[in-house]
Design an enzyme around this catalytic site. Structure first.
Site, PDB file in Angstrom:
ATOM      1  CB  VAL A 250      34.178  22.254 -18.460  1.00  0.00           C
ATOM      2  CG1 VAL A 250      33.750  23.214 -19.561  1.00  0.00           C
ATOM      3  CG2 VAL A 250      34.226  22.962 -17.131  1.00  0.00           C
ATOM      4  CD  GLU A 255      27.668  23.612 -20.560  1.00  0.00           C
ATOM      5  OE1 GLU A 255      27.754  22.493 -20.030  1.00  0.00           O
ATOM      6  OE2 GLU A 255      28.538  24.042 -21.328  1.00  0.00           O
ATOM      7  CG  ASP A 297     -15.886  14.388 -33.757  1.00  0.00           C
ATOM      8  OD1 ASP A 297     -16.247  13.462 -33.046  1.00  0.00           O
ATOM      9  OD2 ASP A 297     -15.852  15.588 -33.414  1.00  0.00           O
ATOM     10  CG  ASP A 586     -17.720  18.399 -31.995  1.00  0.00           C
ATOM     11  OD1 ASP A 586     -18.144  17.589 -31.150  1.00  0.00           O
ATOM     12  OD2 ASP A 586     -18.105  18.414 -33.173  1.00  0.00           O
ATOM     13  CB  THR A 685      32.547  23.139 -32.578  1.00  0.00           C
ATOM     14  OG1 THR A 685      32.464  22.444 -31.343  1.00  0.00           O
ATOM     15  CG2 THR A 685      33.957  23.573 -32.835  1.00  0.00           C
TER      16      THR A 685
HETATM   17  P1  ADP Z   1     -21.294  13.589 -35.005  1.00  0.00           P
HETATM   18  O1  ADP Z   1     -20.367  12.532 -34.502  1.00  0.00           O
HETATM   19  O2  ADP Z   1     -21.716  13.312 -36.421  1.00  0.00           O
HETATM   20  O3  ADP Z   1     -20.793  14.972 -34.813  1.00  0.00           O
HETATM   21  P2  ADP Z   1     -23.254  14.313 -33.004  1.00  0.00           P
HETATM   22  O4  ADP Z   1     -22.875  13.738 -31.698  1.00  0.00           O
HETATM   23  O5  ADP Z   1     -23.036  15.745 -33.247  1.00  0.00           O
HETATM   24  O6  ADP Z   1     -22.616  13.413 -34.172  1.00  0.00           O
HETATM   25  O7  ADP Z   1     -24.772  14.011 -33.267  1.00  0.00           O
HETATM   26  C1  ADP Z   1     -25.298  12.739 -33.076  1.00  0.00           C
HETATM   27  C2  ADP Z   1     -26.679  12.673 -33.635  1.00  0.00           C
HETATM   28  O8  ADP Z   1     -27.525  13.576 -32.924  1.00  0.00           O
HETATM   29  C3  ADP Z   1     -26.779  13.086 -35.070  1.00  0.00           C
HETATM   30  O9  ADP Z   1     -26.604  11.984 -35.924  1.00  0.00           O
HETATM   31  C4  ADP Z   1     -28.176  13.641 -35.172  1.00  0.00           C
HETATM   32  O10 ADP Z   1     -29.079  12.579 -35.420  1.00  0.00           O
HETATM   33  C5  ADP Z   1     -28.424  14.188 -33.801  1.00  0.00           C
HETATM   34  N1  ADP Z   1     -28.197  15.637 -33.772  1.00  0.00           N
HETATM   35  C6  ADP Z   1     -27.033  16.276 -33.942  1.00  0.00           C
HETATM   36  N2  ADP Z   1     -27.164  17.600 -33.816  1.00  0.00           N
HETATM   37  C7  ADP Z   1     -28.468  17.815 -33.558  1.00  0.00           C
HETATM   38  C8  ADP Z   1     -29.258  18.984 -33.298  1.00  0.00           C
HETATM   39  N3  ADP Z   1     -28.735  20.194 -33.309  1.00  0.00           N
HETATM   40  N4  ADP Z   1     -30.557  18.810 -33.048  1.00  0.00           N
HETATM   41  C9  ADP Z   1     -31.091  17.591 -33.031  1.00  0.00           C
HETATM   42  N5  ADP Z   1     -30.421  16.472 -33.251  1.00  0.00           N
HETATM   43  C10 ADP Z   1     -29.132  16.561 -33.517  1.00  0.00           C
HETATM   44 MG    MG Z   2     -21.165  16.801 -33.866  1.00  0.00          MG
END
Ligand code: ADP
Ligand code: MG
Length: 861
Positions: A250, A255, A297, A586, A685
């Site tokens: 024990v 536990e 990013d 994203d 304790t």
């Molecule tokens: P980040 O890493 O900056 O988020 P993204 O992957 O979102 O880059 O975008 C990569 C590239 O694609 C950008 O640098 C831009 O040139 C192009 N881009 C981003 N968003 C758009 C959009 N809505 N329409 C057209 N081109 C885009």
């Molecule tokens: Mg982006």
């Protein structure tokens, strides 16, 4: 109700009342009473029940009752801790409700996904989670990931008239759809109830803890067995032998450990949430603490994602704009011809965008993609607002991070905007094209995000008849309109956060879809890119994982023009190097990389549902600095778990020693502590101080040491417990016991002194352990700094715990019946004084240990 106007708000409310919210039925967890019962029926509890039963049978009802009391107190305590942890976890889950665009009263509006009803028209875009079963009415280049329902990993193309299922994700394109079933009536709900039985996989921490508990329990049980044998051999009655065996087991069985750990994690998660970091499961708290590499990013995480189009390059010259945020007015600097061209470019770029600048509460802000909103603001700045009409787009191929461009068909025009590398090659060769590339380098070199905009008149009218799946055939022979340079200032918090990461020994890399020159400029501005390093481009990454890992394994790596697939390879390569990797994402296609990383990080403010669903951590403010804050809290929580583990195990050593001494003496040295006392020590304790240590705040220097991935019970912890703290406590305890006996005239080899003397001596031993554990609780607050450097009163809960212990100690010693049941009496003055020495002894031993360690390893908290 029509597909165009959607439901009326009253209809939606009525349907919501009728059908209930659009949520899946709660996965059937065990009812509360059953979880409560489980606290009394797990393995250790069962063991104790058996012990209690045997105690009754053997004519020791007091022991039986005491064991039962221990089981009950432990069970109630564990249940309360788990309930608290569960409440905290469900609060966290509710913090980030999913939202959907629906059309109601003829207008698009954002509602919580839980509010969607049958009959709603939902507007979906790439990355969205489909909120219920539905039928597509519009589907533009639309593909859906249905793997969670079908197991099929390839996205399925959807056309108008096709059905979609709640819980699946739109991977590409745009859609409008009519919801046919929500909540419990969806197909996902059927499947979810089928799989509710499946247990979630076990996390590393969980396995580690089980390992710890299993080791200790095995030790406890074998010690118990050993003592049973030894005492029988020593001629003890089997009744006493059994009593010792139970006592030893024990004393050692931890536990209460698992619930305390769960609660610590939950409290850590709660504190993270207070700093805008939302973990999606508790174990992420611990993993965050051991993070060694962060891939982040650029846009939105390191920068503010408040875009502003500040420059437009056209073949007729440059136009500069100075305006505030997303307001539709700006000072425009440029020649007449250039401004004319820029106007045309801006209208094309705006048509190929859905993000808009909108006036909200008297302020212009971005609705949708901030970059696209900035393009809208640009168009408003350059052209008349009434000329900007929204409803002319017939077809749209939305942006995706592989094509890196977006194209729309407006009448017989095709308008394209996107990354220059992905648009310029589609343009008709011209001198403009050549001059633009130096403008591009120049703009990017100043940290601007650069987009190219181009147009084309489509041949014939063939396009309008049918939705073409592949826009490639149209995206050629384009005429370049020009370049837009967008400014996106870095977040103010980032430079400091990067400093902290560096101090904490965590490497940070920027992984961006943006242009290498832009990436380099921003990285240099925030102090990420070292002067002697260059930017790697996604397409140049080596195929071999080991080479890739070696290439990137340094602080300040910058990888540009990365595709989601390359991001996944980066994640794998860094993990191959042994890194515990946190990676942000994203986009729609970031899911796999987020899942691959040890900590997938998604954005709460921007970002897609797909990414959030795949993530372990969601940044409510999208801020890079929040990742560092989460790491700090993760480290703090792990340190707390080690704190109370150290504390708890030390207690065990003190509890076990009397039995060892007794057994080694062949039963000739009296037993300093009885089983009942051990049971009360454990309860009296251990519980509160363990909780208090589990809620310790992060030390000021927790981010000033390198990350470490160690076992909970590593050698440092073992040495501290079994070679330093434990023995010191045990020596003091045995000293207080022996001194009392000695002063009463007893010497080793004499027959045992009378019951009164033994009781007082045992009371002294008991008191000593409690006092030693006081000191120990303060010593355990840090692994490297003596308690006086932390301030005695900086953990309030611990002061409470100590006060409660004092009251309990007095009660256990001076309330006659209780003391009689425990088999001890108040200590003599000499016994008490000896026991008091335990406090400085423990603190001094701990101090020496920390100093020696300090010398070897450098200061840490
Ligand atoms: P980040 O890493 O900056 O988020 P993204 O992957 O979102 O880059 O975008 C990569 C590239 O694609 C950008 O640098 C831009 O040139 C192009 N881009 C981003 N968003 C758009 C959009 N809505 N329409 C057209 N081109 C885009
Ligand atoms: Mg982006």
């Amino acid at each position: 109700m029509t597909a165009v106007t959607g439901l009326r708000a009253e209809e939606a409310a009525r349907l919501l009342a009728m059908d209930g919210p659009n949520t899946l039925p709660q996965v059937q967890t065990d009812p509360r009473w059953r979880r409560f019962a489980a606290e009394f029926t797990h393995f250790f509890a069962l063991l104790l029940w058996v012990a209690a039963a045997l105690a009754f049978v053997a004519g020791m009802p007091q022991l039986g009752v005491a064991v039962i009391v221990v089981v009950i107190i432990n069970g109630v305590f564990a249940f309360a801790q788990e309930a608290r942890a569960e409440r905290a976890a469900s609060k966290l889950r509710a913090m980030l409700p999913a939202h959907v665009m629906v059309r109601r009263d003829g207008r698009p509006m954002k509602v919580e996904a839980a509010q969607v009803v049958r009959g709603d028209v939902v507007l979906l875009t790439a990355g969205d989670r489909i909120p219920g079963d539905l039928e597509f009415s519009v589907a533009e280049a639309c593909t859906v990931d249905e793997s969670m329902l079908s197991g099929e990993s390839e996205p399925v193309a959807k056309h108008p008239g096709d059905v979609g299922y709640g819980g699946t994700f739109l991977v590409n394109g745009n859609a409008e759809a009519l919801v046919t079933a929500t909540g419990r009536r969806t197909r996902l709900a059927d499947i979810a109830s089928l799989t509710a039985e499946a247990r979630p996989p076990q996390s590393p921490l969980h396995k580690e803890l089980r390992r710890v508990v299993r080791i200790i329990s095995a030790v406890a049980l074998s010690f118990g067995g050993l003592f049973f044998a030894v005492s029988l051999l020593a001629g003890t009655s089997w009744r006493d032998a059994f009593l010792f065996a139970v006592g030893v087991s024990v004393a050692l069985i931890p536990e209460g450990l698992l619930p305390t750990v769960t609660l610590s994690l939950a409290m850590g998660a709660q504190r993270m949430a207070g700093r805008n970091a939302l973990v999606r499961h508790l174990e992420a708290v611990e993993t965050l603490g051991s993070t060694t590499f962060i891939c982040t990013d650029k846009t939105g995480t390191l920068t503010q994602n408040r875009m502003s189009a500040v420059e437009v390059w056209t073949p007729d010259g440059m136009v500069r704009l100075r305006g505030e945020g997303y307001t539709p007015t700006a000072e425009i600097i440029g020649g007449e011809a250039a401004v004319q061209r820029a106007r045309r470019l801006a209208r094309a770029a705006r048509a190929a965008s859905r993000g808009r600048a909108v006036l909200q509460k008297g302020q212009w802000s971005a609705d949708g993609d901030p970059m696209e909103a900035a393009l809208d603001a640009l168009a408003r700045r350059l052209a008349d607002a009434q000329d900007l009409d929204d409803d002319q787009v017939q077809f749209r191929w939305t942006f995706d991070p592989v094509r890196r461009r977006e194209s729309v068909a407006v009448g017989s025009e095709l308008l394209v905007k996107g990354a220059p590398e992905n648009v310029l090659p589609l343009c008709v060769p011209s001198t403009d094209l050549r001059t633009c590339s130096s403008a591009l380098e120049d703009m990017a070199g100043r940290g601007l995000r650069v987009l190219a905009v181009a147009e084309r008149t489509l041949p014939g009218t063939g396009l309008v008849e049918r939705w073409p799946d592949e826009p490639g055939q149209y995206e050629q022979h384009l005429t370049l309109l020009g370049l837009v340079g967008l400014h996106d200032p870095p977040r103010e918090s980032v430079a400091e956060a990067l400093q902290k990461a560096r101090m904490a020994g965590i490497k940070v890399a920027m992984v961006t879809g943006d242009h290498p020159t832009t990436a380099a400029a921003i990285a240099a501005e925030i102090g990420l890119l070292r002067p002697d390093r260059t930017v790697v481009e996604g397409k140049d990454l080596p195929d071999d994982g080991h080479l890739l890992g070696a290439l990137l394994d340094h602080d300040g790596a910058v990888i540009s023009r990365v595709s989601p697939e390359q991001k996944l390879r980066v994640a794998r390569a860094l993990q191959l190097r042994g890194h515990v990797l946190a990676m942000t994402g994203d986009g729609v296609n970031d899911g796999p990389a987020l899942q691959e990383a040890d900590i997938g990080v998604a954005m709460g403010a921007s970002g897609t549902d797909v990414a959030r669903e795949a993530a372990d951590l969601v940044l409510l403010d999208d801020d890079f600095a929040t990742i560092i804050a989460a790491v700090e809290q993760g480290r703090a929580t792990y340190a707390n778990i080690r704190r109370f583990l150290t504390y708890h195990l030390t207690d065990n050593v003190a509890e076990l020693t009397p039995f060892v001494v007794w057994a080694l003496s062949g039963g000739n040295f009296p037993l300093a502590l009885g089983v009942m006392q051990i049971l009360f020590l454990d309860i009296g304790t251990d519980l509160l101080p363990a909780l208090a240590l589990g809620s310790e705040r992060a030390g000021p220097r927790i981010l000033q040491r390198p990350p470490e991935r160690r076992h909970l019970m590593d050698s440092a912890l073992m040495i501290r417990v079994f070679a330093i703290l434990g023995p010191v406590e045990a020596v003091c305890e045995m000293a207080a016991f022996t001194v009392t006996l000695w002063l009463a005239g007893w010497r080793p080899g004499f027959p045992f002194p009378d019951v009164g003397v033994l009781a007082a001596a045992s009371g002294a031993a008991f008191t000593t352990v409690v006092l030693a554990q006081w000191a120990n609780a303060f010593a355990c607050r840090s692994e490297s700094v003596p308690p006086w450097r932390l301030g005695w009163a900086t953990n309030r809960l611990l002061l409470w715990a100590v006060a409660v212990e004092l009251l309990a100690l007095i009660a256990f010693l001076f309330i006659g019946p209780v003391a009689a049941m425990l088999g001890h009496a108040p200590p003599t003055v000499a016994g008490l004084l000896t026991g008091l020495l335990a406090i400085p002894a423990v603190l001094f031993a701990d101090y020496l240990y920390k100093r020696i360690r300090h010398r070897h390893r450098g200061a840490v908290v």
